[in-house]
Design an enzyme around this catalytic site. Sequence first.
Site, short mmCIF file in Angstrom:
data_model
loop_
_atom_site.label_atom_id
_atom_site.label_comp_id
_atom_site.label_asym_id
_atom_site.label_seq_id
_atom_site.Cartn_x
_atom_site.Cartn_y
_atom_site.Cartn_z
N LEU A 1 0.86 -1.17 -0.11
CA LEU A 1 -0.02 -0.22 -0.01
C LEU A 1 0.69 1.24 0.00
CD1 LEU A 1 -3.13 0.86 0.22
CD2 LEU A 1 -2.42 1.52 2.72
N ARG B 1 0.21 10.35 12.96
CA ARG B 1 -1.13 10.65 12.44
C ARG B 1 -2.36 10.07 13.24
NH1 ARG B 1 -2.49 12.01 7.68
NH2 ARG B 1 -4.38 11.20 6.58
N TYR C 1 -12.57 9.38 13.92
CA TYR C 1 -13.43 8.26 14.25
C TYR C 1 -14.56 8.39 15.18
CZ TYR C 1 -11.20 4.96 10.89
OH TYR C 1 -10.72 4.52 9.57
N SER D 1 -15.04 2.38 12.98
CA SER D 1 -15.65 2.15 11.66
C SER D 1 -16.64 1.27 11.88
CB SER D 1 -14.31 1.64 10.86
OG SER D 1 -14.78 1.09 9.59
N ARG E 1 -7.42 -6.65 6.45
CA ARG E 1 -5.88 -6.51 5.99
C ARG E 1 -5.28 -5.68 7.34
NH1 ARG E 1 -1.34 -6.59 5.75
NH2 ARG E 1 0.01 -6.53 4.30
N TYR E 2 -5.92 -4.86 7.71
CA TYR E 2 -5.25 -3.90 8.93
C TYR E 2 -6.13 -3.97 10.26
CZ TYR E 2 -3.59 -2.39 4.44
OH TYR E 2 -3.05 -2.08 3.12
N CYS F 1 -3.75 -3.06 -7.15
CA CYS F 1 -2.44 -3.91 -6.38
C CYS F 1 -2.52 -3.33 -4.92
CB CYS F 1 -1.19 -3.58 -7.22
SG CYS F 1 -1.62 -4.49 -8.64
N GLU G 1 -15.26 12.25 6.03
CA GLU G 1 -14.64 13.09 4.96
C GLU G 1 -16.05 13.72 4.01
OE1 GLU G 1 -11.52 11.21 2.61
OE2 GLU G 1 -11.52 13.12 1.55
N CYS H 1 1.45 -5.68 -13.28
CA CYS H 1 1.49 -4.21 -13.56
C CYS H 1 2.95 -4.04 -14.57
CB CYS H 1 1.60 -3.21 -12.53
SG CYS H 1 0.35 -3.12 -11.66
N CYS I 1 5.67 -3.37 -12.32
CA CYS I 1 5.94 -3.90 -10.92
C CYS I 1 7.12 -4.57 -10.82
CB CYS I 1 4.58 -5.08 -10.98
SG CYS I 1 5.06 -6.33 -9.63
C1 LIG Z 1 -10.95 1.23 -2.78
C2 LIG Z 1 -10.57 1.74 -1.56
C3 LIG Z 1 -9.36 2.21 -1.51
C4 LIG Z 1 -8.05 2.41 -2.08
C5 LIG Z 1 -7.77 2.36 -3.48
C6 LIG Z 1 -6.93 2.89 -0.95
C7 LIG Z 1 -5.71 3.16 -1.45
C8 LIG Z 1 -4.92 3.87 -0.57
N1 LIG Z 1 -5.14 4.25 0.65
C9 LIG Z 1 -4.07 4.64 1.42
C10 LIG Z 1 -3.90 5.19 2.61
C11 LIG Z 1 -4.77 5.26 3.76
N2 LIG Z 1 -5.85 4.75 3.41
C12 LIG Z 1 -6.84 4.88 4.74
C13 LIG Z 1 -8.15 4.47 5.08
C14 LIG Z 1 -8.89 3.99 4.39
N3 LIG Z 1 -8.58 3.54 2.86
C15 LIG Z 1 -9.95 3.05 2.30
C16 LIG Z 1 -10.10 2.68 1.06
C17 LIG Z 1 -8.90 2.70 -0.12
N4 LIG Z 1 -7.79 3.10 0.07
C18 LIG Z 1 -10.92 3.25 3.28
C19 LIG Z 1 -12.31 2.71 3.39
C20 LIG Z 1 -10.27 3.55 4.44
C21 LIG Z 1 -10.96 3.73 5.89
C22 LIG Z 1 -11.25 2.53 6.71
C23 LIG Z 1 -12.38 2.55 7.45
O1 LIG Z 1 -12.63 3.89 8.03
O2 LIG Z 1 -13.23 1.88 7.79
C24 LIG Z 1 -5.83 5.49 5.64
C25 LIG Z 1 -6.08 5.54 7.16
C26 LIG Z 1 -6.91 7.01 7.40
C27 LIG Z 1 -5.81 8.06 7.40
O3 LIG Z 1 -4.81 8.07 8.20
O4 LIG Z 1 -6.29 9.16 6.52
C28 LIG Z 1 -4.50 5.66 5.00
C29 LIG Z 1 -3.48 6.13 5.51
C30 LIG Z 1 -3.14 4.65 0.14
C31 LIG Z 1 -1.54 5.31 0.44
C32 LIG Z 1 -3.36 4.16 -0.76
C33 LIG Z 1 -2.96 3.90 -2.01
C34 LIG Z 1 -1.75 3.46 -2.36
S1 FES Z 2 2.05 -3.96 -8.15
FE1 FES Z 2 0.61 -4.59 -9.88
S2 FES Z 2 1.24 -6.61 -10.06
FE2 FES Z 2 2.60 -6.05 -8.64
#
Ligand SMILES: C=CC1=C(C)c2cc3[nH]c(cc4nc(cc5[nH]c(cc1n2)c(C)c5CCC(=O)O)C(CCC(=O)O)=C4C)c(C)c3C=C
Ligand code: FES
Length: 417
Positions: free
Chosen positions: A82, A100, A108, A115, A149-150, A186, A341, A393, A396
């Site tokens: 990620l 953070r 939250y 969540s 995952r988390y 990915c 948000e 990709c 990749c």
């Molecule tokens: C299709 C959905 C999502 C993609 C694509 C995605 C990519 C992505 N996210 C981050 C970093 C963060 N995401 C965070 C929270 C978060 N992300 C998604 C979905 C996608 N993320 C959701 C639904 C949530 C919230 C979960 C919940 O409340 O149930 C966070 C944490 C919150 C924060 O700190 O802002 C981060 C960080 C990256 C870097 C990324 C693509 C590479």
């Molecule tokens: S990053 Fe897309 S296949 Fe590995």
Amino acid sequence: MALRQPLTQLSKRTLPSQFFRSTSIPAIHQHRSNLASISTPPVVNNGTNGKGTAIVFMNMGGPSTTADVGNFLSRLFADGDLIPLGRLQNYIGPLISRRRTPKIIKQYAAIGGGSPIRKWSELQSSEMCKLLDSISPSTAPHRPYVAFRYADPLTEEMYTKLLADGFGGGNGGRAVAFTQYPQYSCSTTGSSLNELWRWRGRLEGKGDVEGAIKWSVIDRWPTHPGLVEAFARNIEAKLQEYPPETRNNVVLLYSAHSLPMSVVNRGDPYPAEVAATVHAVNTRLGFKNPYRLVWQSQVGPSAWLGAQTSDTVENYIKKGQTDLVLIPIAFTSDHIETLYELDQEVIGETGLDSIKRVESLNGSEVFIKALADIAKTHLEENVACSQQMGLRCPGCVSEKCVESKKFFASQQKELTA
Ligand SMILES: C=CC1=C(C)c2cc3[nH]c(cc4nc(cc5[nH]c(cc1n2)c(C)c5CCC(=O)O)C(CCC(=O)O)=C4C)c(C)c3C=C
Ligand code: FES
Ligand SMILES: [Fe+2]
């Protein structure tokens, strides 16, 4: 739309015939009661060793309480699929997540203290399995599992439970990894699959292992007619809140979580698949309204895919376009990015009643039926994973991607043995 609505109210007339052809819907319509009362048919031995089929819903998860936020963020920033931080991952990841955490705890807290993703995932998976028992008796009983995952339940916990329930450990049970991200990235589905492959290696061994769980993967479903129908119905319901004379001038803003441009330029399939969902939903709606696909929730200072949702709303208001409907299009339940948000930051700060958000899919019966249809078709096809999943990709460089894709493709011989 909540689960309280009886299934019989989902009229065959108002759903696409294509959806019904593939769902054996007459069998579902025989039920006159609520989804919850559909009973599990007797076990049929069908190559699933009499244990039936485990259906594992994979998603990112979210902290159920504010006390879980720290762990959630530290796992998230430790995930190199990620947020690739290279050799500094174990050093910088914890630093960023610790810094953070206080800000995200407040967010939250502002949406009720956690969540709702676990609640929705457990409900969707168990209701889907009940439906699946009725439309796919040859692979029943279907047993619902959730792997986040988390957040809890993590992949390790889910896998341990599968083994305790007798699916692996020499029994060779059948399990389906069903991503709950409709569109493949990915950084999301890819990361969950890499994690599943890792835990399979740790808990059952690497390569061909006699009697290990037989896995297959549902890796994407961006234009499934039932998914499209579920989105379309929620959009139509929201548009009803506008006066008929201006309804067709409301701008539909489909909003998806953004991606860093580095991930887009690596060749990630997600932007194209999100656009495919948007096109399919607009086709179903008859293109009655103008629309844009916009991107939200970027994190950190690097370049992310735009236009950003918040800027778009601000710019349209400046241009005098104040009838806007926001549609979360890349996630199937509420989470911090819809409830905080979009609702509180983006819409709340405008102070305008004419800017609204479409309800998330959550307990939508049309959506749960779509999930059951996707799983039924997948089980009938008996294919380990899609052709598309095998293609990496262009940019990749991850060995994990190589090995995990190889593993899931190798399951085909187990499924057809
Ligand atoms: C299709 C959905 C999502 C993609 C694509 C995605 C990519 C992505 N996210 C981050 C970093 C963060 N995401 C965070 C929270 C978060 N992300 C998604 C979905 C996608 N993320 C959701 C639904 C949530 C919230 C979960 C919940 O409340 O149930 C966070 C944490 C919150 C924060 O700190 O802002 C981060 C960080 C990256 C870097 C990324 C693509 C590479
Ligand atoms: S990053 Fe897309 S296949 Fe590995
Ligand atoms: Fe995210």
